[in-house]
Write an enzyme that holds these catalytic residues in place. Structure first.
Site, PDB file in Angstrom:
ATOM      1  N   HIS A 193       0.866  -1.195   0.000  1.00 59.59           N
ATOM      2  CA  HIS A 193       0.000   0.000   0.000  1.00 59.59           C
ATOM      3  C   HIS A 193       0.900   1.242   0.000  1.00 59.59           C
ATOM      4  O   HIS A 193       1.952   1.258   0.644  1.00 59.59           O
ATOM      5  CB  HIS A 193      -0.906  -0.013   1.232  1.00 59.59           C
ATOM      6  CG  HIS A 193      -1.977   1.028   1.171  1.00 59.59           C
ATOM      7  ND1 HIS A 193      -1.723   2.359   1.429  1.00 59.59           N
ATOM      8  CD2 HIS A 193      -3.288   0.958   0.828  1.00 59.59           C
ATOM      9  CE1 HIS A 193      -2.839   3.056   1.278  1.00 59.59           C
ATOM     10  NE2 HIS A 193      -3.806   2.230   0.905  1.00 59.59           N
ATOM     11  N   GLU A 242      -3.839   2.352  -7.383  1.00 58.85           N
ATOM     12  CA  GLU A 242      -4.290   3.441  -6.513  1.00 58.85           C
ATOM     13  C   GLU A 242      -3.392   4.656  -6.731  1.00 58.85           C
ATOM     14  O   GLU A 242      -2.293   4.726  -6.160  1.00 58.85           O
ATOM     15  CB  GLU A 242      -4.189   3.019  -5.045  1.00 58.85           C
ATOM     16  CG  GLU A 242      -5.097   1.869  -4.665  1.00 58.85           C
ATOM     17  CD  GLU A 242      -5.396   1.876  -3.171  1.00 58.85           C
ATOM     18  OE1 GLU A 242      -6.570   2.015  -2.815  1.00 58.85           O
ATOM     19  OE2 GLU A 242      -4.464   1.779  -2.371  1.00 58.85           O
TER      20      GLU A 242
HETATM   21  P1  PGA Z   1      -9.772   5.899   0.226  1.00 58.13           P
HETATM   22  O1  PGA Z   1      -8.449   4.984   0.432  1.00 58.13           O
HETATM   23  O2  PGA Z   1     -10.869   4.979  -0.220  1.00 58.13           O
HETATM   24  O3  PGA Z   1     -10.016   6.517   1.549  1.00 58.13           O
HETATM   25  O4  PGA Z   1      -9.409   6.894  -0.836  1.00 58.13           O
HETATM   26  C1  PGA Z   1      -8.153   3.933  -0.411  1.00 58.13           C
HETATM   27  C2  PGA Z   1      -6.964   3.173   0.104  1.00 58.13           C
HETATM   28  O5  PGA Z   1      -6.115   3.750   0.792  1.00 58.13           O
HETATM   29  O6  PGA Z   1      -6.838   1.968  -0.156  1.00 58.13           O
END
Ligand code: PGA
Length: 250
Positions: A93, A165
Site C-alpha cells: 500500500h 491506486e
Molecule cells: P480511500 O483509500 O478509499 O479513503 O481513498 C483507499 C486506500 O487507501 O486503499
C-alpha cells in the site's frame, strides 16, 4: 474469477468500533459473482473473523512480515494470518511505501510469503501527484510491477490482485476518470505479460481501482470492462455506504 470489493479499515477503528462495524457488515448480501474482503487491523482480526463467520464475507490483512518466522519483534507472519483465517493480504500500500519506507524488494518478499501461506496478495501500485504531472505515471507502474513481481516462486500458477491506486486520489476526495482505467489496464497487462505471460494475466490477474471510491462513483469504475473490483477505505467505514458499493458490483 469473481470480481472483488475490498474494505481497508486502516488504523482507524478501536476494538469497540471494529466489532460494531463488523456486526453491521453481517447484513451485506454478497452476490455469487462477487467476493467481498474486509481488512481490519491486526489486533481485531480474530474478533472480526468470529463475527463474520457464517456470512460470505472474507477476511484479509493490511500487511505482513517480510520474513517467514524468527526473531523479528513486532512483526506478524503470513502463516499467523493464514491460521487466523485470512485469505488475502494487502501488500505495498502506498502508505507503507511512503510512510514506512517499504521498498520494492521488501514487497517482493512479502508477496512470496503470502503465497507460501496459501493466501492471495493484493498488490497496490500507483504514482504520486508529481510523477503524474510530469507524465511518469505509466513508467512508475511498470517499474513497480517489474520489481514487486520479479521471480515470485508461485507465479504464474496462483491468482493475483493488482490494485491501481493513484496516491493523489487516496483519501483526498479526488479520483481518476474511470475511463482512464482502460489505459492503466493496457500498461499493467503488458508489464505482467512480459514478466510471465498473457495467459497468466487473462486467467489469474484481477485489476482493481482504489482512491476516493464512494457509493456515487463506484458504478462508473465498475462499468469499465477491465476493472474487476475496488479497494475502498474511507467509504468502507460506514456500513451503509459500503453496502451500496457492494450492491453495485456484479
Ligand atoms: P480511500 O483509500 O478509499 O479513503 O481513498 C483507499 C486506500 O487507501 O486503499
Amino acid at each position: 474469477m469473481k470480481n472483488i470489493i475490498i474494505a481497508n479499515w486502516k488504523m482507524k477503528l478501536n476494538e469497540k468500533q471494529s466489532i460494531q462495524l463488523a456486526k453491521e457488515y453481517r447484513k451485506i448480501k454478497v452476490k455469487r459473482t462477487v467476493e467481498v474482503v474486509v481488512a481490519p487491523s491486526f489486533p481485531m482480526l480474530n474478533e472480526v473473523v468470529g463475527i463474520l463467520k457464517g456470512t460470505d464475507l472474507i477476511v484479509g490483512a493490511q500487511n505482513v512480515a517480510v520474513q517467514a518466522s524468527g526473531t523479528f519483534t513486532g512483526e506478524v507472519s503470513s502463516e499467523m494470518l493464514s491460521d487466523l483465517g485470512c485469505k488475502y493480504v494487502i501488500v505495498g500500500h502506498s502508505e507503507r511505501r511512503t510512510k514506512m519506507n517499504e521498498t520494492d524488494e521488501m514487497i517482493n518478499k512479502k508477496i512470496n510469503q503470502v503465497y507460501h501461506a496459501k493466501m492471495t496478495p493484493i498488490l497496490c501500485i500507483g504514482e504520486t501527484l508529481e510523477e503524474n504531472k510530469i507524465g511518469q505515471r505509466d513508467s512508475v507502474l511498470v517499474r513497480q510491477l517489474q520489481r514487486d513481481l520479479s521471480k515470485v516462486d508461485c507465479l504464474p500458477e496462483k491468482e493475483l490482485v493488482i490494485a491501481y491506486e493513484p496516491i493523489w486520489a487516496i483519501g483526498s476526495g479526488q479520483y481518476m476518470e474511470p475511463e482512464e482505467m482502460q489505459i492503466i489496464q493496457r500498461v499493467v497487462k503488458r508489464a505482467i505479460s512480459s514478466l510471465y505471460s498473457e495467459k497468466f494475466y487473462d486467467e489469474k490477474v484481477r485489476l482493481i481501482y482504489g482512491g476516493s471510491v464512494n457509493n456515487i462513483n463506484a458504478k462508473d469504475f465498475l462499468a469499465q470492462n477491465n476493472v474487476r473490483g475496488l479497494l475502498i477505505a474511507t467509504a468502507s467505514l460506514e456500513a451503509n455506504s459500503f453496502n451500496e458499493i457492494v450492491k453495485q458490483a456484479e
